[in-house]
Design an enzyme around this catalytic site. Structure first.
Site: not given
Length: 811
Positions: A450, A452, A454
């Site tokens: 995604n 970010c 994570e």
């Protein structure tokens, strides 16, 4: 974390006629007289500390001038007059926070008016209206915790006011209590008709609570800031929008540039308008246009759309494009942002990039070997990982299919130059992601994460990855006891309460997920199929400090392992319990590794366990299944952590003070744990001021201010910042918690310029290699750099800002 001293709970008795037996407070509104009394109390407290509020330039308030607007204006002048002094006075920081909360209350409306003006969905409004008396009871309970909440800190109060509280007509605001009520009501509505959700909310499994009990449970967990929802939930819960998903993972498989543009129009733009963060893989198909700049032109078009969308959006979105390092355009992509972009036609400053790194590249880099780039004829490499990838890659090399060859070190150093200059690319390790997934991904490897880095989630022709997030504020579970005079209080982490909250959070996010609107059909399919959620944490560093140890200590290593084991064990138990109570497992469970007794931690056979229950969990999962395919994700929490005033996610604090210049002066956020420690160690005001001035002159570094003068066990030695921390040790902490993180963790690297102003690429390369050898899925989210001549964090352009779309999209 702090005791309340002054703020009177909001309850105003201006009533209108109402039906007999209804809660009168439902129609109550704040009154100027009530707030003026609160203001006078706080002004007296400020004057007692030497702050003359009359010098702020505000006109005196009297019977003829006592209006809500006049009270708010006076508060603003007082805050602007004294806010720069908070760096030397923790109590001032808290008193000014209380003033902001009074200013908020000058703009609020009654509960009845709020329901009419807030834009709530019909279902959420009815849920609240059917429980008027119970809602009034909840608001009474909120009045008990609001004094503490209002003193969390000035940054927290201002973040509530400026961003998270709903904006009503005529400049009015929803109140803080209404804010929490809206979120809790919507989540409780998702539980109301689901007996399995309701029963699973308690770990002991002996109670079957009704909707009001769950409503109260959610509400109090939110008010106490134990559970901190992501930004989409805080902004949109209970409204007509109902956009609760934080993360979307899209796989664009275009055969031509026009196919990519079609996908942008049909899927990417709708997701952006839903305010979700996007991770995107763009295929390198053999039929891409012959023009070698085809992909770059498509990226430029996408970048322009992002810029246009964010320019008119109250909440910016962000997008990260994932590329494998063998892609023919990789060297161009590493030079398309910030100061490295030499050609405006290919500049993509609004787009983030990440490398989906195969193990073979890291092996070639370490061996000082060469690296071959391919065009679309090697597109099938994206479906392979591990040994299969290596065999096919080397076969293509032998067949001379490659279009260019570079020393692997040149590619690595181009990556690092881009990362330290512009903030991207991020780095994720393809083999670690796919090897530890709950499905066998042979021949259909996952291609992106995604925004970010994570979230780990598969995509296919029918579905895109969707993840729903929330975080637990670890500092809220530290119970502190009084210490001896002259020593700071030492806290104890309450694992029992934490595990209770883990169960509540699991049900909370599942309930919201069941009600969420999704922007495209493939997202709905992906959400319904796998029910992926990501429960993370914030305040890890703060929780360590409150317990009396720093990140580099043996105690931190033990806390790290035990904490994340508890998180994984409890969330998986709760998800399994939901199935045991009658809900169906996620689709495809019987074909997953889980059905054979596999758990994510099995990829780390040398792990240490603190808790019993794993063997029984394995058997229960085989017998009943899992409601959610994945449960633990350690996201960045840059935005929501400002509400709680704790450290972001799993990251160490950047600095012991955060400061930015605004049109009204300097805004400051303190490291409250440090300030509390200094107050305990130096009760004499003059001595304490000298210590704080010394810290200020040394850029709030305890190491810089005191150096070797502090004994190794001195309480101040634990307050190292992210840039002073041993980076290898931070990666070791990430590796130790990795068995219990079935998604991934946003691992950020912190480096300091040398005295000559250079960042040593070899240093960053060493850290990336260390992350790779530890088997981490995320090798590098951001690479944050501190100038040798300044303590300010910079990241090329302005990508380290707290309103960065990567921060807002997730948490």
């Amino acid at each position: 974390m702090s005791s309340a001293t002054s703020l009177v709970p909001p309850a105003a008795p201006d009533m209108r006629e109402h039906e007999l037996g209804e809660c009168a407070a439902f129609y109550a509104a704040e009154t100027p007289q009530r707030l003026f009394e609160n203001l006078l109390h706080l002004e007296n407290a400020l004057k007692a500390r030497g702050y003359d509020t009359d010098s702020a330039g505000a006109p005196a308030l009297g019977p003829t001038t006592l209006t809500m607007e006049a009270i708010a204006d006076r508060i603003t002048l007082i805050i602007n007059r004294f806010k720069a002094a908070v760096r030397l006075d923790l109590e001032l920081y808290r008193l000014l926070a209380e003033l902001v909360h009074i200013r908020i209350r000058t703009k609020t409306v009654s509960m009845q008016a709020w329901i009419e003006l807030r834009g709530l969905s019909r279902e959420c409004a009815e849920f609240i209206l059917e429980r008027k008396n119970f809602v009034c009871e909840l608001m009474e309970r909120f009045g008990e915790v609001y004094p503490t909440l209002s003193r969390v800190g000035l940054q927290s109060a201002r973040k509530f006011e400026s961003m998270y509280l709903g904006k009503l007509k005529n400049g009015r605001l929803e109140s803080v209590g209404q804010f929490f009520l809206r979120i809790a009501a919507e989540a409780a509505r998702g539980v109301a008709n689901n007996d399995a959700f309701a029963a699973a909310v308690f770990r002991d499994g002996t109670r079957a609570p009704d909707a009001n009990t769950v409503f109260c449970l959610f509400f109090m967990a939110l008010c106490r800031q134990e559970i901190v929802p992501p930004t989409p939930v805080m902004l949109f819960a209970g409204t007509e929008s109902r956009s609760y998903a934080s993360c979307f993972l899209l796989d664009v498989r275009g055969r031509h540039t026009r196919d990519v543009l079609t996908s942008i129009a049909e899927e990417i733009i709708p997701v952006m308008h839903s305010h979700g963060g996007i991770g995107l893989y763009m295929d390198c198909d053999s039929n891409w246009d012959d023009n070698s700049s085809g992909m770059m032109l498509a990226l430029k078009a996408l970048d322009s759309i992002i810029a246009a969308s964010n320019a008119v959006s109250a909440r910016p979105s962000g997008l990260c494009v994932y590329v494998e390092p063998w892609h023919r355009d990789i060297m161009k992509i590493l030079r398309c942002r910030g100061v490295l972009a030499g050609n405006e036609e290919t500049r993509c400053d609004n787009t983030f990039f990440a490398l989906w790194m195969p193990d073979l590249f890291m092996k070639r880099f370490e061996a000082n070997g060469t690296w071959t780039l391919f065009d679309g004829r090697a597109a099938h490499l994206s479906d392979l990982y591990g040994e299969e990838f290596e065999k096919e890659y080397e076969l293509l090399e032998r067949k001379n299919v490659g279009i260019a060859t570079y020393p692997a070190r040149d590619v690595m150093f181009a990556l690092i130059k881009s990362a330290v200059s512009t903030g991207t690319p991020f780095v994720m390790f393809k083999h670690a992601v796919n090897r530890n997934y709950f499905f066998d991904m042979a021949g259909r490897a996952m291609k992106c994460s995604n925004l970010c880095t994570e979230i780990v989630h598969m995509t296919d022709d029918e579905s895109v990855g969707v993840c729903n997030l929330t975080s637990l504020n670890l500092a809220a579970f530290v119970t502190r006891r009084n210490a001896l005079p002259g020593t700071p209080p030492i806290g104890t982490f309450d694992y029992s309460s934490f595990r209770d909250a883990c169960a509540v959070a699991t049900v909370f996010i599942n309930a919201l997920m069941s009600l969420s609107n999704l922007p495209i059909k493939r997202a709905t399919t992906g959400n319904e199929r796998l029910r992926s959620i990501g429960i993370g944490v914030q305040g890890f560093h703060t929780a360590c400090l409150l317990q009396g140890f720093g990140l580099d200590s043996v105690e931190a290593c033990r806390f790290n392992g035990k904490l994340f084991e508890a998180l994984a064990l409890t969330t998986f138990q709760t998800s399994c319990r939901i199935c045991e109570l009658g809900m169906n497992p996620f689709r495809g469970f019987s074909e997953s590794k889980y059905a054979k007794g596999w758990l994510h931690m099995d990829g780390w056979p040398a792990r240490h366990l603190y808790f019993d229950g794993w063997d029984r969990l394995r058997e229960n999962i085989k017998a009943y299944g899992l409601y959610n395919c994945q449960l633990v994700a350690l996201m960045p929490t840059a935005s929501s952590s400002q509400l709680t005033e704790v450290s972001e996610g799993i990251h160490p604090v950047f600095g012991n003070i955060f400061s930015k210049i605004t049109t009204t002066g300097e805004d400051i956020q303190l490291n409250v744990a440090l300030m509390e420690t200094i107050e305990c160690l130096y009760p004499n005001k003059a001595e304490r001021r000298d210590i704080l001035e010394r810290l200020h002159k040394n850029k709030w570094s305890t190491r810089g201010a005191f150096g070797a003068a502090l004994p190794s066990q001195h309480p101040l030695t634990k307050f190292d910042t992210a840039f002073e921390a041993d980076q290898e040790h931070l990666l070791r902490l990430s590796a130790d918690r990795a068995p219990f993180v079935d998604h991934s963790q946003s691992t950020t690297l912190y480096v300091v310029e040398e005295d000559d102003g250079a960042v040593r690429a070899s240093r960053v390369a060493h850290l990336l290699t260390t992350a790779f050898k530890y088997g981490l899925k995320t090798g590098m989210y951001y690479c944050k750099v501190r100038k040798a001549t300044d303590n300010g964090v910079f990241l090329g352009t302005d990508t380290c800002r707290r309103d960065d779309p990567t921060c807002l999209a997730c948490q």
